[in-house]
Scaffold this motif. Structure first.
Motif, PDB file in Angstrom:
ATOM      1  N   ILE A  25       0.787  -1.144   0.039  1.00  0.00           N
ATOM      2  CA  ILE A  25       0.105  -0.113  -0.008  1.00  0.00           C
ATOM      3  C   ILE A  25       1.112   1.335   0.037  1.00  0.00           C
ATOM      4  N   GLU A  26       0.755   2.087  -1.118  1.00  0.00           N
ATOM      5  CA  GLU A  26       1.716   3.176  -1.079  1.00  0.00           C
ATOM      6  C   GLU A  26       1.285   4.352  -0.172  1.00  0.00           C
ATOM      7  N   GLY A  27       2.306   4.751   0.362  1.00  0.00           N
ATOM      8  CA  GLY A  27       2.205   5.873   1.452  1.00  0.00           C
ATOM      9  C   GLY A  27       2.272   7.064   0.984  1.00  0.00           C
TER      10      GLY A  27
ATOM     11  N   HIS B 150       5.005   9.121   0.782  1.00  0.00           N
ATOM     12  CA  HIS B 150       6.007   9.335   0.222  1.00  0.00           C
ATOM     13  C   HIS B 150       6.777   8.203  -0.907  1.00  0.00           C
ATOM     14  N   ASP B 151       5.784   7.391  -1.197  1.00  0.00           N
ATOM     15  CA  ASP B 151       5.764   6.300  -1.981  1.00  0.00           C
ATOM     16  C   ASP B 151       5.558   6.272  -3.271  1.00  0.00           C
ATOM     17  N   PHE B 152       5.528   7.357  -4.054  1.00  0.00           N
ATOM     18  CA  PHE B 152       5.003   7.631  -5.388  1.00  0.00           C
ATOM     19  C   PHE B 152       6.047   7.058  -6.449  1.00  0.00           C
ATOM     20  N   LEU B 153       7.051   6.299  -6.273  1.00  0.00           N
ATOM     21  CA  LEU B 153       7.880   5.706  -7.249  1.00  0.00           C
ATOM     22  C   LEU B 153       7.854   4.108  -6.857  1.00  0.00           C
ATOM     23  N   ILE B 154       7.199   3.733  -5.997  1.00  0.00           N
ATOM     24  CA  ILE B 154       7.110   2.515  -5.841  1.00  0.00           C
ATOM     25  C   ILE B 154       6.885   1.642  -6.534  1.00  0.00           C
ATOM     26  N   ARG B 155       5.631   1.703  -7.567  1.00  0.00           N
ATOM     27  CA  ARG B 155       5.032   1.016  -8.547  1.00  0.00           C
ATOM     28  C   ARG B 155       5.964   0.741  -9.552  1.00  0.00           C
ATOM     29  N   GLY B 156       6.835   1.869  -9.963  1.00  0.00           N
ATOM     30  CA  GLY B 156       7.773   1.746 -11.115  1.00  0.00           C
ATOM     31  C   GLY B 156       8.881   0.746 -10.384  1.00  0.00           C
ATOM     32  N   ALA B 157       9.284   0.678  -9.255  1.00  0.00           N
ATOM     33  CA  ALA B 157      10.480  -0.059  -8.522  1.00  0.00           C
ATOM     34  C   ALA B 157       9.857  -1.427  -8.416  1.00  0.00           C
ATOM     35  N   PHE B 158       8.869  -1.764  -7.786  1.00  0.00           N
ATOM     36  CA  PHE B 158       8.506  -3.165  -7.259  1.00  0.00           C
ATOM     37  C   PHE B 158       7.423  -3.503  -8.337  1.00  0.00           C
TER      38      PHE B 158
ATOM     39  N   THR C  52      -2.303   2.087  -4.933  1.00  0.00           N
ATOM     40  CA  THR C  52      -2.058   3.426  -4.979  1.00  0.00           C
ATOM     41  C   THR C  52      -3.218   3.984  -3.975  1.00  0.00           C
ATOM     42  N   ASP C  53      -4.249   3.236  -3.468  1.00  0.00           N
ATOM     43  CA  ASP C  53      -5.335   3.570  -2.709  1.00  0.00           C
ATOM     44  C   ASP C  53      -5.674   2.737  -1.680  1.00  0.00           C
ATOM     45  N   ASP C  54      -6.824   2.972  -0.844  1.00  0.00           N
ATOM     46  CA  ASP C  54      -7.289   1.823  -0.088  1.00  0.00           C
ATOM     47  C   ASP C  54      -7.642   0.648  -0.950  1.00  0.00           C
ATOM     48  N   VAL C  55      -7.771  -0.475  -0.248  1.00  0.00           N
ATOM     49  CA  VAL C  55      -8.060  -1.671  -0.924  1.00  0.00           C
ATOM     50  C   VAL C  55      -8.852  -2.801   0.014  1.00  0.00           C
TER      51      VAL C  55
ATOM     52  N   ASP D  95      -2.429   8.103   6.379  1.00  0.00           N
ATOM     53  CA  ASP D  95      -2.439   9.322   6.046  1.00  0.00           C
ATOM     54  C   ASP D  95      -3.597   9.695   5.007  1.00  0.00           C
ATOM     55  N   THR D  96      -4.266   8.639   4.447  1.00  0.00           N
ATOM     56  CA  THR D  96      -5.216   8.862   3.502  1.00  0.00           C
ATOM     57  C   THR D  96      -6.641   8.496   4.269  1.00  0.00           C
ATOM     58  N   PHE D  97      -6.650   7.897   5.503  1.00  0.00           N
ATOM     59  CA  PHE D  97      -7.845   7.515   6.252  1.00  0.00           C
ATOM     60  C   PHE D  97      -8.466   8.868   6.593  1.00  0.00           C
TER      61      PHE D  97
END
Length: 69
Positions: free
Chosen positions: A21-23, A25-33, A43-46, A61-63
């Motif tokens: 679950i991206e936090g 500060h994790d805006f580049l995680i999708r590209g890395a993982f 990228t959002d709640d699931v 932070d999104t809750f």
């Protein structure tokens, strides 16, 4: 981080599903993982069905969308 990524890759080869679950500060995680088999970057709640049970997973932070502090 090489040993961590290698562990993710090995788990994916064994059929383990990993949900990240991206936090805030994790805006580049999708590209890395995102290209690692078995890793799903959200990228959002699931809501997930895991082991016959349903789970709602959210980054803190999104809750509370009214918290700007």
């Amino acid at each position: 981080y090489q040993s961590f990524v290698e562990a993710l890759e090995e788990a994916g080869r064994r059929g383990v599903q990993i949900h990240y679950i991206e936090g805030n500060h994790d805006f580049l995680i999708r590209g890395a993982f995102g290209s690692i088999p078995g890793v799903c970057v959200h990228t959002d709640d699931v809501s997930l069905d895991l082991g016959g049970r349903r789970f709602f997973i959210s980054h803190g932070d999104t809750f509370d969308r009214e918290d700007y502090g």
